[in-house]
Design a protein around this motif. Structure first.
Motif, short mmCIF file in Angstrom:
data_model
loop_
_atom_site.label_atom_id
_atom_site.label_comp_id
_atom_site.label_asym_id
_atom_site.label_seq_id
_atom_site.Cartn_x
_atom_site.Cartn_y
_atom_site.Cartn_z
N THR A 355 32.16 -40.77 -25.99
CA THR A 355 31.60 -39.61 -26.14
C THR A 355 32.63 -38.45 -25.66
O THR A 355 33.31 -38.66 -24.67
N GLU A 362 27.22 -34.00 -25.26
CA GLU A 362 28.09 -35.19 -25.66
C GLU A 362 28.15 -35.60 -26.93
O GLU A 362 26.88 -35.71 -27.73
N SER A 364 29.25 -37.93 -30.40
CA SER A 364 29.81 -39.09 -30.78
C SER A 364 29.38 -39.44 -32.02
O SER A 364 28.72 -38.74 -32.70
#
Length: 627
Positions: A355, A362, A364
């Motif tokens: 992340t 976050e 990702s």
């Protein structure tokens, strides 16, 4: 006098033409209509009632005050006041410096800001999202989710002390590329060099933008537009190939499927056909478990970039070595061209399956074999390599700790969260306590509502709810169960109250869903320039009417401002009028304005003489024997 909207639209029309040079901008500062628009845009901010270093606030704004500013600008004797520096506590216990400019300077800065926005908005790159019309943190995050698909590496960019380290000479040189008006540039330089006052000592500013200044965000964007253009040009050089090569395993399965389909066309036996169909389905299922393309294909590279203020995120399809080189090249560019330093500690290279942090989220890239059928009925891995926006439990914990309602205990080495009362609210009335919790939940949810895991906010709500119960229990020296039993109505915590007209109303504890929302994005986000529209300037209309809204006297008026409506006690006649009209402003003659500050406005109507000294809540001056 030219219409202010036409003036700004005239500037905006040439904005996308990067070779076009603007001349005679300074004369726009003599247009009263532009100040009227600027005043209407910024008047409602509570900070305008905080005194600058000249001791003035927005209170007492008048047409004469605007005319005096224009005269100073016309003679080029206008000099911005140094900002008054104060310190406010940060959440970590440290103190943050805060610059408070004079309101007159704020007004002139807003006019200059509108001019600069009309000039530059059409040339800014689509990757820039901070402090721009119709753009926000959510538009930046939405852009990342749509365009960073398949990224392998992230570069989390952080410029060290950006707003304090903007080089004035470089900034002026950048402005000269589009602006050929020395008087206007001298005004910008005056804002940059205005300095600040701390404990009655003047401090020069040799770099950075005006702290707390309205003009600072647009100047910052103009400065970092050079970085945006550099990265966009870098991406054109870096990007390579039209698409990734197919993986060998994928090619093998494709060939097997092609042969099976050809065989199916010629086979007549029903049993044999069923066997072939099963083979094709098995091949399709197998394909879902392997990459369709070669992720190590060096012939395919991509660079994506999004910036919000001085934070930026880069998504890279390429190798880690590519990422290191990009980071180093950006660092060199910032140092050599903009005299800025990239923070090595905070500028991180992160694998996309982990992340990266950007704007509190976050970020990702999913690796998933989950499949669903597309419109043609084919099974596809629609979730694979998609960008995921997430909110972490650490973010929730920090918010609860900052709010002061979380107690952390440990049991067998595991962290346990316990809600506690909000001590700062325990002496407030019931409605204020409820609203404090509702506003906090709603604000936190509104920001994180576009997270893919937004349902995690139910944990946040649970702590908030039981903290509120404990706050009420502490206020009434009761228990949580008794408070819940007393206030719950139809399973919702409810507070009843009487409004200003004595009507009984009620508010309930936040009960909305935490289901993920799609970000609200303007349809015209990518348009080349903005269009200004004529709006009613009701404040100026009331000043131009030249009729006092209390005594009816005619002549020049002052606009009386208050910081908050709820701060009015409703005892004075001016207070009653503002509360009834739900306005923080009232246009008064000079006599009524002074009496409103002295608390003697009622004597005009009640016939009660009042010779006591009164202290102005805004200026702190003593008025004696006012007429």
């Amino acid at each position: 006098m030219r219409n202010s909207v036409k003036v700004l639209n005239g500037l905006s029309k040439h904005s996308p033409q990067v070779d076009y040079k603007y001349e005679r901008l300074y004369r726009i500062l003599f247009n009263e209509g532009v100040y009227h628009v600027a005043y209407q845009r910024i008047y409602a901010k509570e900070g305008n009632m905080t005194e600058g270093s000249d001791g003035k606030t927005i209170d007492g704004m008048s047409l004469t005050r605007i005319a005096d500013l224009i005269d100073l600008l016309r003679e080029e004797t206008y000099q911005p006041q140094p900002a008054r520096r104060t310190y406010i506590p940060k959440k970590n216990g440290k103190m943050r410096p805060l610059g408070i400019p004079s309101f007159d300077d704020k007004l002139v800065q807003e006019v200059a800001r509108m001019i600069l926005e009309a000039i530059y908005e059409g040339q800014f790159k689509d990757c820039s999202h901070g402090f721009r019309p119709k753009r926000s943190c959510h538009t930046a995050l939405n852009k990342i989710q749509k365009t960073f698909t398949g990224a392998k590496w992230f570069i989390e960019g952080d410029i060290k002390g950006f707003f304090d380290n903007i080089n004035h000479e470089i900034l002026i040189d950048i402005l000269k590329e589009r602006i050929s008006d020395e008087r206007f540039l001298r005004l910008i330089r005056k804002f940059l060099k205005a300095g600040y006052v701390e404990e009655w000592i003047f401090h020069n500013t040799f770099s950075g933008t005006p702290q707390g200044g309205i003009i600072s965000p647009i100047l910052a964007n103009i400065y970092l537009d050079k970085l945006d253009k550099y990265v966009m040009e870098y991406a054109e050089y870096f990007d390579k190939g039209k698409m990734r090569k197919h993986s060998e395993a994928s090619k093998l399965l494709d060939n097997q499927k092609t042969r099976a389909i050809k065989k199916l066309k010629v086979v007549k036996d029903e049993n044999e056909r069923n066997v072939i169909v099963k083979q094709i389905k098995a091949i399709d299922k197998a394909r879902l478990s392997i990459p369709a393309s070669n992720e190590m294909d060096t012939g395919y590279k991509r660079l994506k970039y999004v910036r919000y203020a001085d934070d930026f995120l880069i998504g890279i399809i390429g190798s880690k070595e590519d990422s290191k080189k990009i980071k180093e090249d950006i660092k060199i560019f910032l140092e050599s061209k903009l005299k800025l330093e990239l923070s090595d500690e905070k500028t991180l290279i992160t694998h996309a399956e982990k992340t990266a942090k950007f704007l509190g989220y976050e970020i990702s890239v999913n690796k998933s074999n989950l499949a669903k059928r597309d419109r043609t009925g084919r099974m596809i891995r629609s979730f694979n390599k998609r960008v995921r926006l997430g909110i972490s439990m650490d973010t929730i914990k920090k918010k609860l700790l900052d709010f002061g309602i979380l107690e952390i205990k440990y049991h067998n080495g595991k962290e346990q969260w316990k809600p506690r009362e909000h001590r700062k609210s325990i002496n407030n009335d019931d409605l204020e306590i409820l609203q404090k919790y509702n506003y906090t939940i709603r604000g936190f949810h509104n920001y994180y509502a576009i997270a893919n895991n937004s349902s995690i906010l139910n944990s946040f709500k649970y702590i908030m709810e039981y903290s509120m119960y404990k706050t009420f229990a502490g206020k009434y020296k009761s228990s949580v169960s008794k408070i819940a039993g007393k206030y719950k109505k139809d399973k919702l915590f409810t507070v009843q109250y009487a409004d200003s007209k004595g009507r009984i109303k009620q508010q309930t504890f936040y009960s909305e869903s935490f289901k993920r929302r799609k970000p609200v994005i303007s349809e015209h986000l990518d348009t080349a320039s903005i269009i200004y529209h004529a709006n009613r300037t009701s404040l100026i209309d009331r000043l131009k009417a030249e009729k006092c809204e209390i005594c009816g006297a005619t002549g020049a008026l002052d606009m009386h401002h208050v910081r908050k409506l709820k701060a009015l006690d409703g005892k004075g006649y001016a207070d009653k009028l503002m509360i009834a009209r739900r306005r923080k402003t009232i246009a008064l003659c000079r006599s009524c304005h002074l009496k409103a500050h002295a608390g003697r406005i009622d004597c005009l109507f009640n016939g009660e003489p009042d010779t006591r000294e009164r202290v102005s809540p805004v200026r702190g001056r003593v008025f004696e024997n006012l007429p």
